[in-house]
Design a protein around this motif. Sequence first.
Motif, PDB file in Angstrom:
ATOM      1  N   LEU A   4       0.782  -1.305   0.015  1.00  0.00           N
ATOM      2  CA  LEU A   4      -0.070  -0.052  -0.127  1.00  0.00           C
ATOM      3  C   LEU A   4       0.731   1.231  -0.067  1.00  0.00           C
ATOM      4  O   LEU A   4       0.763   2.257  -0.486  1.00  0.00           O
ATOM      5  N   GLY A   5       1.950   1.197   0.665  1.00  0.00           N
ATOM      6  CA  GLY A   5       3.074   2.316   0.758  1.00  0.00           C
ATOM      7  C   GLY A   5       3.507   2.759  -0.606  1.00  0.00           C
ATOM      8  O   GLY A   5       3.944   3.810  -0.642  1.00  0.00           O
ATOM      9  N   ALA A   6       3.601   1.676  -1.304  1.00  0.00           N
ATOM     10  CA  ALA A   6       4.063   1.965  -2.811  1.00  0.00           C
ATOM     11  C   ALA A   6       2.924   2.426  -3.938  1.00  0.00           C
ATOM     12  O   ALA A   6       3.532   2.563  -4.916  1.00  0.00           O
ATOM     13  N   ALA A   7       1.919   2.441  -3.385  1.00  0.00           N
ATOM     14  CA  ALA A   7       0.638   3.153  -4.390  1.00  0.00           C
ATOM     15  C   ALA A   7       0.866   4.527  -4.697  1.00  0.00           C
ATOM     16  O   ALA A   7       1.327   5.227  -3.789  1.00  0.00           O
ATOM     17  N   ARG A   8       1.065   5.028  -6.002  1.00  0.00           N
ATOM     18  CA  ARG A   8       1.073   6.188  -6.330  1.00  0.00           C
ATOM     19  C   ARG A   8      -0.261   6.835  -6.787  1.00  0.00           C
ATOM     20  O   ARG A   8      -0.250   8.039  -7.262  1.00  0.00           O
ATOM     21  N   SER A   9      -1.506   6.193  -6.745  1.00  0.00           N
ATOM     22  CA  SER A   9      -2.551   6.829  -7.096  1.00  0.00           C
ATOM     23  C   SER A   9      -3.657   5.962  -6.391  1.00  0.00           C
ATOM     24  O   SER A   9      -3.477   4.833  -5.922  1.00  0.00           O
ATOM     25  N   TYR A  10      -4.792   6.612  -6.460  1.00  0.00           N
ATOM     26  CA  TYR A  10      -5.979   5.847  -5.677  1.00  0.00           C
ATOM     27  C   TYR A  10      -6.343   4.786  -6.775  1.00  0.00           C
ATOM     28  O   TYR A  10      -6.816   3.683  -6.112  1.00  0.00           O
ATOM     29  N   ALA A  11      -6.333   4.750  -7.736  1.00  0.00           N
ATOM     30  CA  ALA A  11      -6.518   3.520  -8.893  1.00  0.00           C
ATOM     31  C   ALA A  11      -5.698   2.594  -8.470  1.00  0.00           C
ATOM     32  O   ALA A  11      -6.150   1.226  -8.217  1.00  0.00           O
ATOM     33  N   GLN A  12      -4.728   2.733  -8.465  1.00  0.00           N
ATOM     34  CA  GLN A  12      -3.559   1.504  -7.828  1.00  0.00           C
ATOM     35  C   GLN A  12      -4.154   1.180  -6.249  1.00  0.00           C
ATOM     36  O   GLN A  12      -3.958  -0.012  -6.324  1.00  0.00           O
ATOM     37  N   ALA A  13      -4.338   1.993  -5.576  1.00  0.00           N
ATOM     38  CA  ALA A  13      -4.504   1.564  -4.160  1.00  0.00           C
ATOM     39  C   ALA A  13      -5.880   0.666  -4.193  1.00  0.00           C
ATOM     40  O   ALA A  13      -6.035  -0.064  -3.682  1.00  0.00           O
ATOM     41  N   GLU A  14      -6.745   1.134  -5.210  1.00  0.00           N
ATOM     42  CA  GLU A  14      -7.986   0.480  -5.103  1.00  0.00           C
ATOM     43  C   GLU A  14      -8.000  -1.023  -5.798  1.00  0.00           C
ATOM     44  O   GLU A  14      -8.522  -1.760  -5.225  1.00  0.00           O
ATOM     45  N   ARG A  15      -7.185  -1.234  -6.613  1.00  0.00           N
ATOM     46  CA  ARG A  15      -6.896  -2.382  -7.233  1.00  0.00           C
ATOM     47  C   ARG A  15      -5.982  -3.189  -6.120  1.00  0.00           C
ATOM     48  O   ARG A  15      -6.380  -4.419  -6.032  1.00  0.00           O
ATOM     49  N   LEU A  16      -5.027  -2.808  -5.647  1.00  0.00           N
ATOM     50  CA  LEU A  16      -4.390  -3.463  -4.576  1.00  0.00           C
ATOM     51  C   LEU A  16      -5.442  -3.964  -3.515  1.00  0.00           C
ATOM     52  O   LEU A  16      -5.321  -5.184  -2.885  1.00  0.00           O
ATOM     53  N   VAL A  17      -6.071  -3.067  -3.022  1.00  0.00           N
ATOM     54  CA  VAL A  17      -6.999  -3.488  -1.613  1.00  0.00           C
ATOM     55  C   VAL A  17      -8.219  -4.653  -2.165  1.00  0.00           C
ATOM     56  O   VAL A  17      -8.193  -5.578  -1.524  1.00  0.00           O
ATOM     57  N   GLU A  18      -8.510  -4.320  -3.547  1.00  0.00           N
ATOM     58  CA  GLU A  18      -9.402  -5.459  -4.041  1.00  0.00           C
ATOM     59  C   GLU A  18      -8.807  -6.979  -4.101  1.00  0.00           C
ATOM     60  O   GLU A  18      -9.263  -7.755  -3.866  1.00  0.00           O
ATOM     61  N   ARG A  19      -7.714  -6.725  -4.719  1.00  0.00           N
ATOM     62  CA  ARG A  19      -6.735  -7.910  -4.759  1.00  0.00           C
ATOM     63  C   ARG A  19      -6.349  -8.645  -3.765  1.00  0.00           C
ATOM     64  O   ARG A  19      -6.620  -9.893  -3.212  1.00  0.00           O
ATOM     65  N   GLN A  20      -5.874  -7.784  -2.765  1.00  0.00           N
ATOM     66  CA  GLN A  20      -5.495  -8.451  -1.351  1.00  0.00           C
ATOM     67  C   GLN A  20      -6.704  -8.921  -0.505  1.00  0.00           C
ATOM     68  O   GLN A  20      -6.446  -9.863   0.191  1.00  0.00           O
ATOM     69  N   GLY A  21      -7.752  -8.368  -0.512  1.00  0.00           N
ATOM     70  CA  GLY A  21      -8.934  -8.642   0.214  1.00  0.00           C
ATOM     71  C   GLY A  21      -9.391  -9.931  -0.331  1.00  0.00           C
ATOM     72  O   GLY A  21      -9.697 -11.004   0.381  1.00  0.00           O
ATOM     73  N   SER A  22      -9.450 -10.177  -1.926  1.00  0.00           N
ATOM     74  CA  SER A  22      -9.744 -11.437  -2.301  1.00  0.00           C
ATOM     75  C   SER A  22      -8.794 -12.525  -1.949  1.00  0.00           C
ATOM     76  O   SER A  22      -9.048 -13.665  -1.573  1.00  0.00           O
ATOM     77  N   ARG A  23      -7.544 -12.169  -1.988  1.00  0.00           N
ATOM     78  CA  ARG A  23      -6.686 -13.341  -1.869  1.00  0.00           C
ATOM     79  C   ARG A  23      -6.754 -13.679  -0.257  1.00  0.00           C
ATOM     80  O   ARG A  23      -6.204 -14.836   0.114  1.00  0.00           O
ATOM     81  N   LEU A  24      -6.779 -12.629   0.554  1.00  0.00           N
ATOM     82  CA  LEU A  24      -7.296 -13.180   2.135  1.00  0.00           C
ATOM     83  C   LEU A  24      -8.171 -14.151   2.110  1.00  0.00           C
ATOM     84  O   LEU A  24      -8.200 -15.099   2.864  1.00  0.00           O
TER      85      LEU A  24
END
Length: 417
Positions: free
Chosen positions: A68-88
């Motif tokens: 999350l600290g490496a995200a450079r935009s909201y779009a990147q953060a949103e994709r990361l959050v959805e991906r990590q939530g699904s993986r969990l």
Amino acid sequence: MTHIRVRLGALGLALLAGFAAPPASAAQDPAAAAAPTVEEQRLDRAAPQEILRRSGFDTVAPEFARALGAARSYAQAERLVERQGSRLWQRAVDRAQGRGPAAGDLSRDDDRPLYWARLGLTREVRQWQPRFDLTQAERTGLLAALERTSRGQDTIRYPHSKKIKRILVTGFDPFTLDRDVRISNPSGATALALDGTVIRTADGPARVETAVFPVRWQDFAEGTVERTLRPHLPRIDLFTTVSQGRVGRIDVERTNGAWRGGFPDNENLSRTETVPVTDPASQPQWTTTTLPYQAVVAADTGRFPVYDNTSVTEIPAGGTEAVVRPEGPTAGSTARAGGGGNYLSNEIAYRATLLRDRLGLGGSLPGGHVHTPVLEFGAGNTDPASGTVTDAQFVQNRLDIIAQVRSILTVAAEAAG
């Protein structure tokens, strides 16, 4: 309703910043992040940390924080959050169903690693200071996406074949954690054990899909149950919401009531009111199960006795005092408790069956609520202060509950035709 997220207002931030410096942006101001919630604050206690460590889920939040600290935009953060939530979610399901390494000595059937790991992720999002401007609405959106994906709420998918029956099951997070932070919820464990599995019935195979819900009044008021279930109810063959109920017994709840009784949720917030739903003018005081309860009660499904629970608490028409009705509600009465009480277990049953009826499925879709036994620790491990986070009897109790819910679903699917 009181918000369950603690936030600092813009005026308070300005006062803290003072007049000597120019106003800081949300990305620069450390106070822009929110304080941890009541649930997240419990995460630092010894038992949750042990559960995470002994399941291998202790690495989830730190790895997520770095990404999350490496995200450079909201779009990147949103994709990361959805991906990590699904993986969990998938990691918890895989662990419960024996796929991949156990990554620790905690029993695979344990639902608690998912619960505590999710809180680690939500706390990271809540306290994250990105390198770009992030509005409060955007942060809230990230938290909502994380909740949805890490609970299996957006991965409910069935085969297209009409030869396979479709069953939907829901569970809950652990709760009453201030009484005993070690608590597990057998309904959540059941959801993990059954998600994506196939039950063999006398009429052919049945695919089970599951999701888990929070123990928070506000999330229910905001429609999390309806958003999750509405797309699927018209296309499934049977559903049951599941929660933990009484000691030593299983109840198929006949009637659900439109009343919140005020017991504190996982944020220690209380609500005493009519269940808030859309179109309250047409809201009934009671909804009823359409599960084949007679067949379920009569079948030998496992070690725990199964009851057709018909009792409710009502204010009779024209009355002012609440009374218990063992045989169900009387005409024109006002709900004060369904068979399953007046907490969120009753509410999810009420919402799901009300949605069933409002979709015009009351006469064709079997659905209702099942209360499991309370999941108990073994003798000698009942003191939260000195007990261990697991024991052999605790694990066996949970496995027996999961197996019996699976048997109940098999009987219900066969009886429903």
